[in-house]
Design a protein around this motif. Structure first.
Motif, mmCIF file in Angstrom:
data_model
loop_
_atom_site.group_PDB
_atom_site.id
_atom_site.type_symbol
_atom_site.label_atom_id
_atom_site.label_comp_id
_atom_site.label_asym_id
_atom_site.label_seq_id
_atom_site.Cartn_x
_atom_site.Cartn_y
_atom_site.Cartn_z
ATOM 1 N N PHE A 141 0.839 -1.207 0.000
ATOM 2 C CA PHE A 141 0.000 0.000 0.000
ATOM 3 C C PHE A 141 0.871 1.253 0.000
ATOM 4 N N ILE A 142 1.952 1.258 0.801
ATOM 5 C CA ILE A 142 2.834 2.431 0.874
ATOM 6 C C ILE A 142 3.620 2.581 -0.420
ATOM 7 N N ILE A 143 4.113 1.468 -0.966
ATOM 8 C CA ILE A 143 4.857 1.525 -2.227
ATOM 9 C C ILE A 143 3.976 2.061 -3.344
ATOM 10 N N ASN A 144 2.716 1.706 -3.317
ATOM 11 C CA ASN A 144 1.786 2.123 -4.368
ATOM 12 C C ASN A 144 1.667 3.646 -4.451
ATOM 13 N N ASP A 145 1.870 4.346 -3.324
ATOM 14 C CA ASP A 145 1.787 5.809 -3.328
ATOM 15 C C ASP A 145 2.971 6.452 -4.034
ATOM 16 N N LYS A 146 4.079 5.708 -4.233
ATOM 17 C CA LYS A 146 5.284 6.278 -4.852
ATOM 18 C C LYS A 146 5.252 6.193 -6.371
ATOM 19 N N LYS A 147 4.322 5.484 -6.927
ATOM 20 C CA LYS A 147 4.353 5.199 -8.357
ATOM 21 C C LYS A 147 3.835 6.378 -9.187
ATOM 22 N N LEU A 148 4.418 6.528 -10.380
ATOM 23 C CA LEU A 148 3.832 7.356 -11.427
ATOM 24 C C LEU A 148 3.034 6.491 -12.388
ATOM 25 N N PHE A 149 3.594 5.290 -12.638
ATOM 26 C CA PHE A 149 2.907 4.343 -13.511
ATOM 27 C C PHE A 149 3.296 2.939 -13.071
ATOM 28 N N LEU A 150 2.301 2.073 -12.888
ATOM 29 C CA LEU A 150 2.546 0.692 -12.473
ATOM 30 C C LEU A 150 2.602 -0.196 -13.709
ATOM 31 N N ASN A 151 3.789 -0.741 -13.974
ATOM 32 C CA ASN A 151 3.944 -1.642 -15.117
ATOM 33 C C ASN A 151 3.366 -3.025 -14.819
ATOM 34 N N SER A 152 3.690 -3.555 -13.655
ATOM 35 C CA SER A 152 3.157 -4.866 -13.286
ATOM 36 C C SER A 152 3.297 -5.069 -11.786
ATOM 37 N N ARG A 153 2.431 -5.926 -11.241
ATOM 38 C CA ARG A 153 2.515 -6.316 -9.839
ATOM 39 C C ARG A 153 2.004 -7.748 -9.720
ATOM 40 N N ILE A 154 2.869 -8.611 -9.212
ATOM 41 C CA ILE A 154 2.543 -10.031 -9.083
ATOM 42 C C ILE A 154 2.621 -10.395 -7.609
ATOM 43 N N ILE A 155 1.568 -11.024 -7.100
ATOM 44 C CA ILE A 155 1.531 -11.480 -5.708
ATOM 45 C C ILE A 155 1.235 -12.970 -5.716
ATOM 46 N N ASN A 156 2.084 -13.744 -5.065
ATOM 47 C CA ASN A 156 1.922 -15.192 -4.994
ATOM 48 C C ASN A 156 1.704 -15.611 -3.548
ATOM 49 N N ALA A 157 0.795 -16.533 -3.349
ATOM 50 C CA ALA A 157 0.556 -17.138 -2.033
ATOM 51 C C ALA A 157 0.598 -18.657 -2.230
ATOM 52 N N GLU A 158 1.728 -19.250 -1.906
ATOM 53 C CA GLU A 158 1.914 -20.691 -2.115
ATOM 54 C C GLU A 158 1.486 -21.452 -0.855
ATOM 55 N N ASP A 159 0.577 -22.393 -1.027
ATOM 56 C CA ASP A 159 0.101 -23.206 0.089
ATOM 57 C C ASP A 159 1.126 -24.306 0.382
ATOM 58 N N VAL A 160 1.738 -24.243 1.570
ATOM 59 C CA VAL A 160 2.771 -25.214 1.944
ATOM 60 C C VAL A 160 2.321 -26.067 3.130
ATOM 61 N N THR A 161 1.026 -26.136 3.348
ATOM 62 C CA THR A 161 0.525 -26.913 4.481
ATOM 63 C C THR A 161 0.917 -28.379 4.362
ATOM 64 N N SER A 162 0.722 -28.945 3.172
ATOM 65 C CA SER A 162 1.065 -30.361 2.973
ATOM 66 C C SER A 162 2.564 -30.581 3.095
ATOM 67 N N ASN A 163 3.366 -29.606 2.650
ATOM 68 C CA ASN A 163 4.817 -29.738 2.780
ATOM 69 C C ASN A 163 5.241 -29.781 4.245
ATOM 70 N N ILE A 164 4.583 -28.975 5.060
ATOM 71 C CA ILE A 164 4.907 -28.960 6.498
ATOM 72 C C ILE A 164 4.535 -30.296 7.138
ATOM 73 N N LYS A 165 3.365 -30.842 6.764
ATOM 74 C CA LYS A 165 2.959 -32.143 7.302
ATOM 75 C C LYS A 165 3.943 -33.231 6.884
ATOM 76 N N TYR A 166 4.346 -33.176 5.630
ATOM 77 C CA TYR A 166 5.308 -34.171 5.142
ATOM 78 C C TYR A 166 6.648 -34.030 5.864
ATOM 79 N N ALA A 167 7.078 -32.791 6.137
ATOM 80 C CA ALA A 167 8.333 -32.576 6.864
ATOM 81 C C ALA A 167 8.252 -33.139 8.277
ATOM 82 N N GLU A 168 7.090 -33.012 8.905
ATOM 83 C CA GLU A 168 6.918 -33.586 10.241
ATOM 84 C C GLU A 168 7.028 -35.108 10.194
ATOM 85 N N MET A 169 6.411 -35.719 9.173
ATOM 86 C CA MET A 169 6.490 -37.180 9.048
ATOM 87 C C MET A 169 7.922 -37.627 8.763
ATOM 88 N N GLU A 170 8.620 -36.868 7.947
ATOM 89 C CA GLU A 170 10.013 -37.193 7.658
ATOM 90 C C GLU A 170 10.865 -37.085 8.909
#
Length: 304
Positions: A141-170
């Motif tokens: 939100f703060i960075i957005n105030d500095k822009k003159l023009f936004l070329n692109s913005r990518i936000i990723n939310a990777e679900d790692v719940t299964s990875n954590i469960k597998y790490a516990e089993m390992e």
């Protein structure tokens, strides 16, 4: 008299109770309005950024990352502001590469000794920062105030719940394997098995720490640049006039030419001395050719 006093006391207690109830209702109403305003502000902030940046799901763990590419008015000023914002949010900067790409540069002489260097350049910066995941929306939100023009913005939310469960089993498997190895007889194979199991356990712990760190802190890659070229005017010395001043000195150059000619004669003489066998062979060949030429007419005259 006593009855009147008791009645007055009961009336006072009743009035105090009513006043307290009203005050409590007013306070509760005020708190409800304040909470409502705060919730509305949070919703507005969240909606203006992205639900992926502030998303929370029960029994789910996410690794969140973002990539922002935008144009700003002043790259240096925006860089300082972003770095300070990241620090205020409890994050840190892992990479910052600010540079000016020179498009062209020319030198214009303004006097016999002075000149002006004109540089046309464009400034850009490639940054990577890490902030607490719960502060990712605030940073975007703060960075957005500095822009003159936004070329692109990518936000990723990777679900790692299964990875954590597998790490516990390992982790449990590695622990069980270690217990089984400890029951074996001591020999070379047991040492190797125990060492391999410990190494696997260390790698698993390292992976768990990385996952935990990536869940706690979000990584944001930021690329900012200025939309137009900037011009820098730099006062320099008139090098062309200096070069002309010391380019040619007749007396000095004539003296050097005379000395160089003397050295050339010496080199030629030394060269002739070096090839004296060739000169000797050449002289012998010339001598025999001349002698043969002189002998041939006499032989022809005798035949006649």
């Amino acid at each position: 008299m006593k009855t009147t006093y008791i009645q007055l006391s009961l009336s006072a207690v009743l009035l105090l109770g009513i006043y307290s109830c009203k005050k409590g209702e007013a306070t509760a109403s005020y708190n409800e309005r304040a909470d409502s305003v705060a919730d509305s502000a949070a919703v507005i902030t969240s909606d203006s950024i992205s639900s992926a940046a502030t998303m929370k799901v029960k029994d789910k763990q996410f690794i969140k990352t973002a990539d922002v590419n935008m144009e700003v008015k002043d790259v240096y000023e925006a860089t300082i502001s972003i770095e300070k914002t990241v620090q205020d949010l409890g994050g840190f900067v892992t990479h910052s590469n600010l540079q000016s790409n020179v498009v062209s540069q020319d030198t214009y002489n303004t006097s016999g000794n002075e000149a002006m260097l004109i540089k046309k350049y464009q400034t850009e910066n490639t940054m990577q920062v890490r902030v607490p995941t719960e502060k990712l929306g605030d940073l975007l939100f703060i960075i957005n105030d500095k822009k003159l023009f936004l070329n692109s913005r990518i936000i990723n939310a990777e679900d790692v719940t299964s990875n954590i469960k597998y790490a516990e089993m390992e982790g449990k498997r590695i622990k069980k394997t270690g217990e089984n190895i400890s029951q074996l007889k001591s020999n070379k194979d047991k040492v190797k098995l125990d060492n391999d199991n410990m190494a696997e356990g260390n790698l698993q712990q390292l992976a768990n720490m990385d996952t935990t760190d990536n869940i706690k802190y979000s990584t944001v890659d930021i690329y900012i640049k200025e939309p137009k070229l900037r011009i820098a005017e730099i006062a320099v010395t008139n090098t062309q006039n200096i070069d002309n001043k010391y380019k040619f000195n007749f007396i000095y150059d004539a003296k050097n030419a005379f000395v160089e000619g003397f050295y050339l004669i010496q080199k030629i003489a030394v060269g002739l001395i070096t090839v004296w066998p060739l000169l000797l062979i050449l002289a012998a060949v010339i001598y025999f050719l001349r002698k043969r030429k002189l002998t041939k007419p006499e032989h022809t005259k005798i035949q006649e």
